[in-house]
Design an enzyme around this catalytic site. Sequence first.
Site, PDB file in Angstrom:
ATOM      1  CB  SER A   9      -0.887  -0.003   1.242  1.00 25.82           C
ATOM      2  OG  SER A   9      -1.438   1.297   1.413  1.00 25.82           O
ATOM      3  CG  HIS A  32      -3.882  -1.682  -1.583  1.00 29.27           C
ATOM      4  ND1 HIS A  32      -4.960  -2.494  -1.861  1.00 29.27           N
ATOM      5  CD2 HIS A  32      -4.271  -0.891  -0.558  1.00 29.27           C
ATOM      6  CE1 HIS A  32      -5.956  -2.210  -1.032  1.00 29.27           C
ATOM      7  NE2 HIS A  32      -5.563  -1.225  -0.234  1.00 29.27           N
ATOM      8  CG  ASP A  34      -5.176   2.283   0.897  1.00 27.17           C
ATOM      9  OD1 ASP A  34      -6.063   1.418   0.792  1.00 27.17           O
ATOM     10  OD2 ASP A  34      -4.027   2.037   1.326  1.00 27.17           O
ATOM     11  CG  MET A  36      -8.736   6.698   2.447  1.00 27.57           C
ATOM     12  SD  MET A  36      -7.974   6.716   4.076  1.00 27.57           S
ATOM     13  CE  MET A  36      -6.937   5.243   3.969  1.00 27.57           C
ATOM     14  CG  HIS A  65      -9.187  -0.242  -0.397  1.00 23.02           C
ATOM     15  ND1 HIS A  65      -8.618  -0.378   0.853  1.00 23.02           N
ATOM     16  CD2 HIS A  65     -10.539  -0.366  -0.208  1.00 23.02           C
ATOM     17  CE1 HIS A  65      -9.576  -0.573   1.750  1.00 23.02           C
ATOM     18  NE2 HIS A  65     -10.740  -0.554   1.136  1.00 23.02           N
ATOM     19  CG  MET A  67     -11.438   2.705   2.081  1.00 29.40           C
ATOM     20  SD  MET A  67      -9.916   2.730   3.028  1.00 29.40           S
ATOM     21  CE  MET A  67      -8.723   2.884   1.693  1.00 29.40           C
ATOM     22  CG  MET A 136     -11.614  -3.444   4.876  1.00 29.46           C
ATOM     23  SD  MET A 136     -10.051  -3.006   4.084  1.00 29.46           S
ATOM     24  CE  MET A 136      -9.228  -2.039   5.357  1.00 29.46           C
ATOM     25  N   GLY A 141      -9.305   3.426   6.962  1.00 28.20           N
ATOM     26  CA  GLY A 141      -9.069   4.848   7.205  1.00 28.20           C
ATOM     27  C   GLY A 141      -7.613   5.203   7.444  1.00 28.20           C
ATOM     28  CG  PHE A 142      -6.250   6.369  10.038  1.00 24.28           C
ATOM     29  CD1 PHE A 142      -5.736   7.625   9.752  1.00 24.28           C
ATOM     30  CD2 PHE A 142      -7.564   6.269  10.465  1.00 24.28           C
ATOM     31  CE1 PHE A 142      -6.515   8.769   9.898  1.00 24.28           C
ATOM     32  CE2 PHE A 142      -8.362   7.406  10.620  1.00 24.28           C
ATOM     33  CZ  PHE A 142      -7.830   8.658  10.339  1.00 24.28           C
ATOM     34  N   GLY A 143      -3.321   3.651   7.918  1.00 22.37           N
ATOM     35  CA  GLY A 143      -2.320   2.602   7.937  1.00 22.37           C
ATOM     36  C   GLY A 143      -1.774   2.439   9.348  1.00 22.37           C
ATOM     37  N   GLY A 144      -0.989   1.389   9.546  1.00 28.03           N
ATOM     38  CA  GLY A 144      -0.277   1.222  10.809  1.00 28.03           C
ATOM     39  C   GLY A 144      -1.106   0.698  11.968  1.00 28.03           C
ATOM     40  CG  ASP A 174      -6.085  -3.151   3.055  1.00 26.58           C
ATOM     41  OD1 ASP A 174      -4.988  -2.898   3.573  1.00 26.58           O
ATOM     42  OD2 ASP A 174      -6.762  -2.312   2.429  1.00 26.58           O
ATOM     43  N   GLY A 175      -4.773  -4.586   6.117  1.00 24.32           N
ATOM     44  CA  GLY A 175      -4.696  -3.936   7.416  1.00 24.32           C
ATOM     45  C   GLY A 175      -3.944  -4.776   8.424  1.00 24.32           C
ATOM     46  N   GLY A 176      -2.826  -4.264   8.891  1.00 23.93           N
ATOM     47  CA  GLY A 176      -2.066  -4.948   9.926  1.00 23.93           C
ATOM     48  C   GLY A 176      -1.386  -6.222   9.465  1.00 23.93           C
ATOM     49  N   GLY A 196       1.210  -2.177   4.048  1.00 21.65           N
ATOM     50  CA  GLY A 196       1.745  -0.822   3.956  1.00 21.65           C
ATOM     51  C   GLY A 196       2.986  -0.687   4.810  1.00 21.65           C
ATOM     52  CB  SER A 197       3.472  -0.291   8.473  1.00 22.84           C
ATOM     53  OG  SER A 197       2.112  -0.091   8.580  1.00 22.84           O
TER      54      SER A 197
END
Length: 220
Positions: A9, A32, A34, A36, A65, A67, A136, A141-144, A174-176, A196-197
């Site tokens: 991401s 990816h 994002d 938003m 993606h 959002m 999800m 809404g947010f990375g990390g 997607d996420g974490g 992402g991170s």
Amino acid sequence: MTECCINPSILSADFVNLEAELKRISNADAVHVDVMDNHFVPNLTLGLPVVERIQAVSPVPLDAHLMIADADRWAPAYADAGVASVTFHAEAAMAPIKLARELRARGAKAGMALRPATPVEPYLDMLSELDMLLIMTVEPGFGGQSFLDVTLPKIRRARAAIDGSGIGVAIQVDGGVTEETIVRAAEAGANVFVAGSAVYGHADPAAAIERLRAAGLAAM
Ligand SMILES: O=C(CO)[C@@H](O)[C@H](O)COP(=O)(O)O
Ligand SMILES: [Fe+2]
């Protein structure tokens, strides 16, 4: 199943140097992106003009993606721009089957995303309209953020339904996603992983992609 896709991401990349940041992930399966709108989610990132420029310089296909609210109205333009895979949120679409068909008619793969608390069951009959189901694993809404293990049973139910019906729908998470959580997501049945991170947080993003791919493949 042997396919294991790693889609970094760019939300975690340096937005001032996007072209250079894209070159650092040329071994990824897709990038990816994002989008938003500060309505569907409480954050604002980028829109179609920037996606078009990313599309022009990216060494890998785009996985958008969205959002955004009113996906029925805005998503087709991303397919028209040549984005390879366009994912809208089920919670933001009035007519998800019609929208998925429109995306495919415009030459894109059609993806549909579910927030962590949105059940998959109401959508099982329309899975054949999709190329990808995005589950999800954090609130969008947010990375990390940290991976929500509470979503694992939903991934398992989606995988069982897809395998049971013989349709070829990918399951993206997607996420974490990290080298640790990718194992649980892959064991549950996911096969496309957004990170992402866990990619851009490392000095060598390409090496991080290879480690994630190896961990995901080993768990499938
Ligand atoms: O869609 C989103 C967040 O809403 C994601 O694509 C994040 O950008 C993933 O970031 P990490 O959790 O991997 O840092
Ligand atoms: Fe995302």
